[in-house]
Each structure stands twice: as structure tokens, then as C-alpha cells.
Write an enzyme that holds these catalytic residues in place. Structure first.
Site, PDB file in Angstrom:
ATOM      1  N   LYS A 245     -38.755  50.732  19.504  1.00  0.00           N
ATOM      2  CA  LYS A 245     -38.385  49.653  18.138  1.00  0.00           C
ATOM      3  C   LYS A 245     -37.504  48.498  18.805  1.00  0.00           C
ATOM      4  O   LYS A 245     -38.096  47.207  18.305  1.00  0.00           O
ATOM      5  CB  LYS A 245     -37.430  50.992  16.875  1.00  0.00           C
ATOM      6  CG  LYS A 245     -37.111  49.592  16.430  1.00  0.00           C
ATOM      7  CD  LYS A 245     -38.042  50.012  15.091  1.00  0.00           C
ATOM      8  CE  LYS A 245     -38.090  49.513  13.501  1.00  0.00           C
ATOM      9  NZ  LYS A 245     -39.538  50.278  12.806  1.00  0.00           N
TER      10      LYS A 245
ATOM     11  N   HIS B  57     -34.258  64.637  34.946  1.00  0.00           N
ATOM     12  CA  HIS B  57     -34.692  63.624  33.880  1.00  0.00           C
ATOM     13  C   HIS B  57     -34.111  62.155  34.151  1.00  0.00           C
ATOM     14  O   HIS B  57     -32.389  61.542  32.922  1.00  0.00           O
ATOM     15  CB  HIS B  57     -35.179  63.928  32.631  1.00  0.00           C
ATOM     16  CG  HIS B  57     -35.872  64.652  32.869  1.00  0.00           C
ATOM     17  ND1 HIS B  57     -37.233  64.884  32.491  1.00  0.00           N
ATOM     18  CD2 HIS B  57     -35.822  65.923  32.052  1.00  0.00           C
ATOM     19  CE1 HIS B  57     -38.010  65.928  32.407  1.00  0.00           C
ATOM     20  NE2 HIS B  57     -37.232  66.883  32.115  1.00  0.00           N
TER      21      HIS B  57
ATOM     22  N   SER C  11     -47.039  45.841   5.641  1.00  0.00           N
ATOM     23  CA  SER C  11     -45.797  45.643   4.701  1.00  0.00           C
ATOM     24  C   SER C  11     -44.248  45.198   4.597  1.00  0.00           C
ATOM     25  O   SER C  11     -43.692  45.198   3.646  1.00  0.00           O
ATOM     26  CB  SER C  11     -45.552  47.743   5.820  1.00  0.00           C
ATOM     27  OG  SER C  11     -44.294  47.498   6.328  1.00  0.00           O
TER      28      SER C  11
ATOM     29  N   CYS D  93     -39.322  66.176  37.518  1.00  0.00           N
ATOM     30  CA  CYS D  93     -39.676  67.996  37.084  1.00  0.00           C
ATOM     31  C   CYS D  93     -40.139  68.395  37.560  1.00  0.00           C
ATOM     32  O   CYS D  93     -40.716  68.727  38.616  1.00  0.00           O
ATOM     33  CB  CYS D  93     -39.386  67.336  35.077  1.00  0.00           C
ATOM     34  SG  CYS D  93     -38.316  69.074  34.666  1.00  0.00           S
ATOM     35  N   TYR D  94     -41.635  68.755  36.463  1.00  0.00           N
ATOM     36  CA  TYR D  94     -42.073  69.249  37.013  1.00  0.00           C
ATOM     37  C   TYR D  94     -43.437  68.396  37.889  1.00  0.00           C
ATOM     38  O   TYR D  94     -44.368  69.236  38.969  1.00  0.00           O
ATOM     39  CB  TYR D  94     -43.473  69.689  34.805  1.00  0.00           C
ATOM     40  CG  TYR D  94     -44.637  69.686  35.950  1.00  0.00           C
ATOM     41  CD1 TYR D  94     -44.617  70.937  35.509  1.00  0.00           C
ATOM     42  CD2 TYR D  94     -46.273  68.960  35.924  1.00  0.00           C
ATOM     43  CE1 TYR D  94     -46.552  71.296  36.040  1.00  0.00           C
ATOM     44  CE2 TYR D  94     -47.124  69.452  36.516  1.00  0.00           C
ATOM     45  CZ  TYR D  94     -47.179  71.012  35.963  1.00  0.00           C
ATOM     46  OH  TYR D  94     -48.981  71.609  36.722  1.00  0.00           O
TER      47      TYR D  94
ATOM     48  N   GLU E 168     -34.832  59.306  33.702  1.00  0.00           N
ATOM     49  CA  GLU E 168     -35.145  58.130  31.940  1.00  0.00           C
ATOM     50  C   GLU E 168     -34.533  58.602  31.336  1.00  0.00           C
ATOM     51  O   GLU E 168     -33.937  58.170  30.409  1.00  0.00           O
ATOM     52  CB  GLU E 168     -36.460  59.186  31.776  1.00  0.00           C
ATOM     53  CG  GLU E 168     -36.866  59.473  31.674  1.00  0.00           C
ATOM     54  CD  GLU E 168     -37.008  60.794  32.264  1.00  0.00           C
ATOM     55  OE1 GLU E 168     -36.746  60.861  33.964  1.00  0.00           O
ATOM     56  OE2 GLU E 168     -38.002  61.556  32.316  1.00  0.00           O
TER      57      GLU E 168
ATOM     58  N   GLY F   1     -43.381  68.100  32.638  1.00  0.00           N
ATOM     59  CA  GLY F   1     -44.918  68.426  32.119  1.00  0.00           C
ATOM     60  C   GLY F   1     -44.284  70.074  31.412  1.00  0.00           C
ATOM     61  O   GLY F   1     -43.348  69.893  31.665  1.00  0.00           O
TER      62      GLY F   1
ATOM     63  N   GLY G 256     -42.469  45.243   7.025  1.00  0.00           N
ATOM     64  CA  GLY G 256     -41.328  45.919   8.019  1.00  0.00           C
ATOM     65  C   GLY G 256     -42.165  45.477   9.587  1.00  0.00           C
ATOM     66  O   GLY G 256     -42.797  44.356   9.634  1.00  0.00           O
ATOM     67  N   VAL G 257     -41.305  45.511  10.209  1.00  0.00           N
ATOM     68  CA  VAL G 257     -40.705  44.934  11.583  1.00  0.00           C
ATOM     69  C   VAL G 257     -42.441  45.122  12.111  1.00  0.00           C
ATOM     70  O   VAL G 257     -43.005  43.991  13.446  1.00  0.00           O
ATOM     71  CB  VAL G 257     -40.155  45.698  12.300  1.00  0.00           C
ATOM     72  CG1 VAL G 257     -39.809  44.633  13.599  1.00  0.00           C
ATOM     73  CG2 VAL G 257     -38.823  45.449  11.826  1.00  0.00           C
ATOM     74  N   ASP G 258     -42.801  46.704  12.279  1.00  0.00           N
ATOM     75  CA  ASP G 258     -43.732  47.139  13.349  1.00  0.00           C
ATOM     76  C   ASP G 258     -45.331  46.885  12.584  1.00  0.00           C
ATOM     77  O   ASP G 258     -45.794  45.807  13.688  1.00  0.00           O
ATOM     78  CB  ASP G 258     -44.045  48.964  13.449  1.00  0.00           C
ATOM     79  CG  ASP G 258     -42.809  48.932  13.967  1.00  0.00           C
ATOM     80  OD1 ASP G 258     -41.774  48.994  14.379  1.00  0.00           O
ATOM     81  OD2 ASP G 258     -42.607  50.447  13.510  1.00  0.00           O
ATOM     82  N   SER G 259     -45.428  46.790  11.620  1.00  0.00           N
ATOM     83  CA  SER G 259     -46.781  46.092  11.319  1.00  0.00           C
ATOM     84  C   SER G 259     -46.596  44.465  11.202  1.00  0.00           C
ATOM     85  O   SER G 259     -47.913  43.734  11.687  1.00  0.00           O
ATOM     86  CB  SER G 259     -47.542  46.641   9.452  1.00  0.00           C
ATOM     87  OG  SER G 259     -46.168  45.966   8.168  1.00  0.00           O
TER      88      SER G 259
END
Ligand code: XMP
Length: 508
Positions: A364, A167, A221, A80-81, A169, A53, A223-226
């Protein structure tokens, strides 16, 4: 179900931690830093990860987790934090402002540690900290240090509490996933029998509960996400979802039809609004890139709003926001990535709708995977990102139907040749740009004076930076020949060899 709780102390990497946990087939719940001990205990986690953080534990008012967290009796990993909080709560000391480290740093292990089992003694890890642990709490020992003597890792004698200053990750940390895996499997005892299919079940149940008998509208749209968001919500609430596909006439060759076919195949109820006359009419004579974008954005909202009004009562607006968009919207003004669903920005307030964003924690590639699992066709799942303003920002200069047709024909050839070479699906984005520049050429016995076409292909992780793709010369050769021979109005093809930065992916 086995659970890991991730406490979010405000790091940009928190969702990346969640993603790594998902990749290891373990279910996780991300809770805000102020979650009370009782809420955490209720989830009966096998372990807790406390994220990094931006705060400094020594500052008054800094984020502080419920101290009771440390008495839960489950293994805890502070990153970390999170490590600094653990230090403070357990009676160690944290120094502020000395020896900050940002970037990839070598560390050396000290003694044995379950987290580093079977790993090399020296690792390169990503550090990003101003504060550091100056003295580990009583009962803790140092398990790794940097060359400058900064404590990079610590753990308690029972092997239940661990702190990492770096980190694990992020991909820049060598063996980062392995370190997380050790914590989750060896220390917490997870089995790893969760998968994205379980995520779908949870998401469907959650959508049903939140939406109840409400009605949802969604702007698609292509697109993939919508598309994946709509398919998921459709699975949850079926006919309560109404989709709107605003066709601005700026799609690629045959794309609007293909997209509609895919939506029909998915059983979605989609209103196809052919607004191409309106868009092209308003764009006539406009050459300034920003003006083009403003016109398209404004018209999009108008058309969407008018169509949504015909749906009747609507309570929710579904958006395909994914995690990188969430990070982006928190980022400074002027950020370059504007996703297609941002084209309906402003609508939720205007239409007094609640926002439904079921994909906002996913990345994604996870959205693509999810799409495949719920039957979204490959043509959509594998679709390259496409800008909201469509070909308008690839047709430089004035946008006319003949110029759009020229661009579409050339673009289809480029795509075909990349597909033939097995490259299309390996490339983040590839497209053509029509330039308002005429050059002299010769065809047969005649002189030509036609426009120039640029080929653009880039690879990227997140569209924030991108590298131009080294397409084999023979593929470029056949593409250029075919375009000049088959597409009227183009007599010269050039290749864009700039990366982002300094260029952007799109030309406008
Ligand atoms: P740039 O050109 O800024 O593009 O490097 C970064 C990514 O965003 C896409 N892009 C857009 N997407 N609406 C969108 O939905 C837009 O207005 C827009 N402008 C750019 C671009 O295709 C690339 O993937």
C-alpha cells in the site's frame, strides 16, 4: 542495471523480500522456484536470494531449485527453506520435525560474518520452521545459533554462500534490513541506484507490450489502488483505457464529485454512472448486513457490465490488486478484507476479459508513493480505505436518503475536526456510524428523541488487525458538540473503543 534474483519457493514473505530490496534501491526479479539456471544467468544478477517455503526438503516431491544455480558464481543467500535447500545440495544434512521454532527467538553469533558485521552478538529474530540444518555442508561454518543449539546462520569459507534459518525480511527480526543490506551491498557489490521511478518506466513498457493495441476497461472506486492503477495504465496506453465509475450513492459528502474532478484532472476517460436511484431503491427496507452487501455487490456487477458493453470492444479488465490482496485471496474463505476491486469479481470470466494487475507486487505505501510520482492528487493518494458497499455498512438499520444525509453531515464534521487537529492523515480509518437506536435528550427547553452516532477511528498495518485510536478528549469533545448542534437527527455521540479482533473495523 544491477539485478538481484529472488527465487520464490512458496513463502508468504517472498514479496516482502522483494520489497526490502526495492527499499534499498536495488532492482530485483522474482522467479518461480522452477526457473532454469539459463533464465537466471540471462538476468546477470549480482546475487540470488532463495526464499523460504512450506515444503520439507526431505519429503519426496519437495520444491527443488535448479542445482546449477549454485554454480553461477554469484553470491547466494538462502532464507529458511532456501538455507535448507542449499544445505542439501552442498552435502550437509537437514533434520525434519525436531525442535521446530515459531516466533521471535534470541540467537547468538559465532565468529565473524560479513552479514553480521558491526552487529550485537545477540539478536532477536523471527523463526518459522519445522526442519532445521543438522550439519552444515563441507566448507561451511556456523555463524549464529539459538539457545537450543539450532543453527541460525551459516556461510561458506569463500563468503559467497549464506544461509539464514530466520527471516531477515520481517520487521520482527532485529537488524533484519541491515543484514540484507550487508548481503546486497558488501557481498554482492550492489550500488543501490535504482528507484521507484525506474519501476514506473519498466511497468509502462511492460503494459504497452502486453496490451498492444488492445482495449482496457477499469472500474474506478475513488480509492487509492484503482486510481493509481488507472493513472499508470493511462500513462502507458492513453486512450486505449476506458474507466467506469459506478456511483452507488453511498459515498461520503461531496466525494463522488471530488473523485470525478481528480480523474478529469488526470486526463482519464471516465464514464460516471449515477446509479444511486437504483441502489437506494433496491436497498429500501433492507436491514440485514449480509443482504445489503449482496444487493450492492450484485447491482455493481450489473451496472458495470451494462456500461462496459457500451464501450465497444474490450480485451482487458484492469484491477488495482495489490500484494496484500494477493496473499488474501490465497487465504482461507471468510477472510474479512474485501477490497473494492473485488466488487467486480466474476466479471473477467463473464466478459471473457484478460486481467491486468500492474500493482500486484506492491504494498500500500509503495502504491501511494507511486501515485505521487505519477501525479495522482493527494486527495486520492492519501484517501483512507473505504468499503465497497460504502456508507451502507455504516448506516445501520434501514438505509434512507435522510439517514444517509445525517450520517454524511456528521462524518464530515468528524473528518474536519481530525484534520484541524492534524490527525486525519495519521489515522488508517476514521468514520461515523449511524445507529438505529433512539435515546432521549434535551435541547434548549425541549425533549428530543433522536438517533445515536458512533465515532470509529482505528490504526492498522493491513486491516487484518486494528487498534482503536486514542483521540485526544478535546478533539472528541468539540466533535460531539458540533455534531449534536449542527446535525439534525442526532442527540448523542459515543466512541467505539474496540480493536480488531474481537470487533471488525466496519460495524456491518
Ligand atoms: P472489516 O470491517 O472486515 O474491514 O474489519 C477490513 C477493511 O476492509 C474494508 N472493507 C471493505 N472493503 N469492500 C471493500 O472494498 C467491502 O465489502 C469491505 N468491507 C470492509 C474496511 O473498510 C476495512 O478497511
Amino acid at each position: 542495471m544491477e539485478n538481484i534474483v529472488i527465487i520464490d519457493c512458496g513463502s508468504q514473505f517472498t514479496q516482502l523480500i522483494a520489497r526490502r530490496v526495492r527499499e534499498l534501491h536495488i532492482h530485483s526479479v522474482v522467479l518461480s522456484w522452477d526457473a532454469p539456471r539459463s533464465r537466471i544467468a540471462e538476468l546477470a544478477p549480482l546475487g540470488v536470494i532463495v526464499s523460504g517455503g512450506p515444503d520439507s526438503v526431505n519429503e519426496p516431491g519437495a520444491i527443488a531449485v535448479d542445482r546449477g544455480l549454485f554454480d553461477l558464481g554469484v553470491p547466494i543467500l538462502g532464507i529458511c527453506y532456501g538455507m535448507q535447500l542449499m544445505t542439501k545440495v552442498r552435502g550437509g544434512t537437514v533434520a525434519s520435525g525436531e525442535r521446530p521454532e515459531y516466533g521471535v527467538t534470541p540467537i547468538e553469533r559465532r565468529g565473524e560474518s560479513a552479514l553480521f558485521k558491526d552487529l550485537a552478538d545477540n539478536l532477536e529474530v523471527l523463526m518459522s520452521h519445522g526442519d532445521r540444518v543438522a550439519a552444515v555442508p563441507p566448507g561451511f561454518r556456523v555463524t549464529a545459533e539459538t539457545a537450543h543449539g539450532v543453527i541460525a546462520a551459516m556461510e561458506d569459507e569463500e563468503g559467497r554462500c549464506f544461509g539464514l534459518q530466520f527471516h531477515p525480511e520481517v520487521v520482527h527480526t532485529q537488524q533484519g534490513t541491515r543484514i540484507l543490506r550487508q548481503f546486497l551491498f558488501e557481498v554482492c557489490g550492489c550500488r543501490g541506484d535504482w528507484n521507484l521511478g525506474d519501476w514506473i518506466e519498466d511497468a509502462v513498457a511492460d503494459i504497452r507490450e502486453r496490451v498492444g493495441d488492445g482495449r482496457v476497461v477499469c472500474g474506478l472506486s475513488g480509492g487509492v489502488d484503482s486510481s493509481v492503477a488507472a493513472a499508470l495504465v493511462h500513462r502507458a496506453i492513453g486512450p486505449q483505457l476506458e474507466c467506469i465509475f459506478v456511483d452507488h450513492g453511498l459515498m461520503r459528502l461531496n466525494e463522488a464529485c471530488q473523485v470525478m474532478d481528480s480523474y478529469n484532472g488526470l486526463g482519464l476517460s471516465v464514464r460516471h454512472v449515477d446509479a444511486s436511484e437504483l441502489f437506494l431503491g433496491k436497498l429500501a427496507g433492507v436491514t440485514d448486513p449480509e443482504k445489503k452487501r449482496r444487493i450492492i455487490g450484485g447491482l455493481f456487477i450489473e451496472v458495470f457490465d451494462a456500461e462496459a458493453a457500451k464501450v465497444g470492444r474490450v480485451d482487458w479488465l484492469l484491477q488495482g490488486t495489490i500484494y496484500p490482496d494477493v496473499i488474501e485471496s490465497g487465504s482461507k474463505k471468510g477472510s474479512v478484507l474485501i477490497k473494492s476491486h473485488h466488487n467486480v469479481g466474476g466479471l473477467p470470466e463473464k466478459m471473457k476479459l484478460r486481467l491486468l494487475e500492474p500493482l500486484r507486487d506492491l504494498f500500500k505505501d509503495e502504491v501511494r508513493e507511486l501515485g505521487r510520482l505519477i501525479g495522482v492528487p493527494d486527495a486520492i493518494v492519501n484517501r483512507q480505505p473505504f468499503p465497497g458497499p460504502g456508507l451502507a455498512v455504516r448506516c445501520l438499520g434501514e438505509i434512507t436518503r435522510p439517514r444517509l444525509d445525517t450520517l454524511r453531515a456528521a462524518d464530515a464534521i468528524f473528518r474536519e475536526e481530525l484534520q484541524r487537529a492534524g490527525l486525519y492523515e495519521k489515522i488508517w480509518q476514521s468514520f461515523c456510524v449511524l445507529l438505529p437506536v433512539r435515546t432521549v435528550g434535551v435541547m434548549g427547553d425541549g425533549r428530543t428523541y433522536n438517533e445515536v452516532l458512533a465515532l470509529r477511528a482505528v490504526n492498522s498495518q493491513d486491516a487484518m488487525t486494528a487498534d482503536w485510536v486514542r483521540i485526544p478528549p478535546e478533539v472528541l469533545d468539540v466533535t460531539a458538540r458540533r455534531i449534536c448542534n449542527e446535525v439534525r437527527g442526532i442527540n448523542r455521540v459515543v466512541l467505539d473503543v474496540t480493536s480488531k479482533p474481537p470487533a471488525t473495523i466496519e460495524w456491518e
